[in-house]
Write a protein that holds these residues in place. Sequence first.
Motif, mmCIF file in Angstrom:
data_model
loop_
_atom_site.group_PDB
_atom_site.id
_atom_site.type_symbol
_atom_site.label_atom_id
_atom_site.label_comp_id
_atom_site.label_asym_id
_atom_site.label_seq_id
_atom_site.Cartn_x
_atom_site.Cartn_y
_atom_site.Cartn_z
ATOM 1 N N ILE A 85 0.841 -1.200 0.000
ATOM 2 C CA ILE A 85 0.000 0.000 0.000
ATOM 3 C C ILE A 85 0.877 1.253 0.000
ATOM 4 N N ALA A 86 1.927 1.242 0.807
ATOM 5 C CA ALA A 86 2.844 2.400 0.843
ATOM 6 C C ALA A 86 3.464 2.636 -0.531
ATOM 7 N N LEU A 87 3.869 1.559 -1.194
ATOM 8 C CA LEU A 87 4.468 1.697 -2.531
ATOM 9 C C LEU A 87 3.430 2.176 -3.544
ATOM 10 N N ALA A 88 2.202 1.686 -3.422
ATOM 11 C CA ALA A 88 1.139 2.102 -4.347
ATOM 12 C C ALA A 88 0.814 3.582 -4.165
ATOM 13 N N LYS A 89 0.841 4.039 -2.928
ATOM 14 C CA LYS A 89 0.567 5.453 -2.673
ATOM 15 C C LYS A 89 1.662 6.326 -3.251
ATOM 16 N N GLY A 90 2.887 5.781 -3.343
ATOM 17 C CA GLY A 90 4.000 6.517 -3.934
ATOM 18 C C GLY A 90 3.867 6.646 -5.439
ATOM 19 N N LEU B 222 6.686 -0.598 -7.099
ATOM 20 C CA LEU B 222 5.830 -1.702 -7.526
ATOM 21 C C LEU B 222 6.395 -2.351 -8.787
ATOM 22 N N GLY B 223 6.262 -3.653 -8.857
ATOM 23 C CA GLY B 223 6.722 -4.389 -10.030
ATOM 24 C C GLY B 223 5.705 -4.346 -11.164
ATOM 25 N N ARG B 224 4.452 -4.082 -10.836
ATOM 26 C CA ARG B 224 3.372 -3.945 -11.813
ATOM 27 C C ARG B 224 2.506 -2.776 -11.363
ATOM 28 N N LYS B 225 1.584 -2.379 -12.193
ATOM 29 C CA LYS B 225 0.658 -1.309 -11.826
ATOM 30 C C LYS B 225 -0.211 -1.765 -10.667
ATOM 31 N N ALA B 226 -0.580 -0.840 -9.797
ATOM 32 C CA ALA B 226 -1.366 -1.156 -8.600
ATOM 33 C C ALA B 226 -2.707 -1.795 -8.955
ATOM 34 N N GLU B 227 -3.280 -1.423 -10.091
ATOM 35 C CA GLU B 227 -4.566 -2.012 -10.475
ATOM 36 C C GLU B 227 -4.422 -3.430 -11.026
ATOM 37 N N GLU B 228 -3.176 -3.880 -11.241
ATOM 38 C CA GLU B 228 -2.919 -5.233 -11.747
ATOM 39 C C GLU B 228 -2.525 -6.207 -10.629
ATOM 40 N N ILE B 229 -2.402 -5.712 -9.409
ATOM 41 C CA ILE B 229 -2.023 -6.544 -8.265
ATOM 42 C C ILE B 229 -3.225 -6.647 -7.338
ATOM 43 N N THR B 230 -3.589 -7.864 -6.953
ATOM 44 C CA THR B 230 -4.724 -8.030 -6.044
ATOM 45 C C THR B 230 -4.242 -8.329 -4.628
ATOM 46 N N SER C 253 -10.717 -9.808 -6.176
ATOM 47 C CA SER C 253 -11.348 -8.669 -6.842
ATOM 48 C C SER C 253 -10.947 -7.333 -6.215
ATOM 49 N N THR C 254 -10.181 -7.385 -5.129
ATOM 50 C CA THR C 254 -9.720 -6.155 -4.473
ATOM 51 C C THR C 254 -8.289 -5.881 -4.922
ATOM 52 N N THR C 255 -8.119 -4.795 -5.651
ATOM 53 C CA THR C 255 -6.786 -4.482 -6.162
ATOM 54 C C THR C 255 -5.990 -3.658 -5.151
ATOM 55 N N LEU C 256 -4.709 -3.617 -5.367
ATOM 56 C CA LEU C 256 -3.836 -2.790 -4.535
ATOM 57 C C LEU C 256 -4.227 -1.318 -4.678
ATOM 58 N N LYS C 257 -4.644 -0.935 -5.862
ATOM 59 C CA LYS C 257 -5.108 0.444 -6.060
ATOM 60 C C LYS C 257 -6.311 0.726 -5.162
ATOM 61 N N ASP C 258 -7.262 -0.223 -5.092
ATOM 62 C CA ASP C 258 -8.421 -0.069 -4.205
ATOM 63 C C ASP C 258 -7.971 0.124 -2.759
ATOM 64 N N LEU C 259 -7.050 -0.712 -2.312
ATOM 65 C CA LEU C 259 -6.586 -0.644 -0.925
ATOM 66 C C LEU C 259 -5.877 0.671 -0.640
ATOM 67 N N ALA C 260 -5.059 1.124 -1.582
ATOM 68 C CA ALA C 260 -4.322 2.375 -1.384
ATOM 69 C C ALA C 260 -5.275 3.568 -1.322
#
Length: 136
Positions: A16-21, A68-76, A118-125
């Motif tokens: 989440i910290a990386l996604a927010k970055g 992130l190694g991939r886009k936040a919306e591509e990581i669940t 169905s919950t992506t890292l982008k959702d969590l961030a």
Amino acid sequence: MMKISTKGRYGLTIMIALAKGGEQKPLSLKKIAQMYNLSEHYLEQLIAPLRNGGLVKSVRGAYGGYKLGRKAEEITAGDIIRLLEGPLVVVEGDNCDEVTKRKLWDKIQSAVDQVLDSTTLKDLAEDDDTGYMFYI
């Protein structure tokens, strides 16, 4: 009952910290540990499987860290939890007959998997406005 250990919770926190970055400069584990008041040493143990699993990449140098190694919306959430925890299994209760128990627990397991996948890292961030305490 299903319990996600500190491995899974702290792993989600790192991600989440990386996604927010976003696509900004890399974040160091020291910075993440300070942001969430966590053990840097423990985060160091978690970053290797996240890196080996392709979810994060390291950036070397004086201003290095992790991205992130991939886009936040591509990581669940499921990608992160299963990588760190292994397969998640709902623990069955003892107060039902076998057929009822199996059907019920299969439905619960399916629901948990559906939410995690169905919950992506982008959702969590985007939803993480509470600091560190979040629940799945």
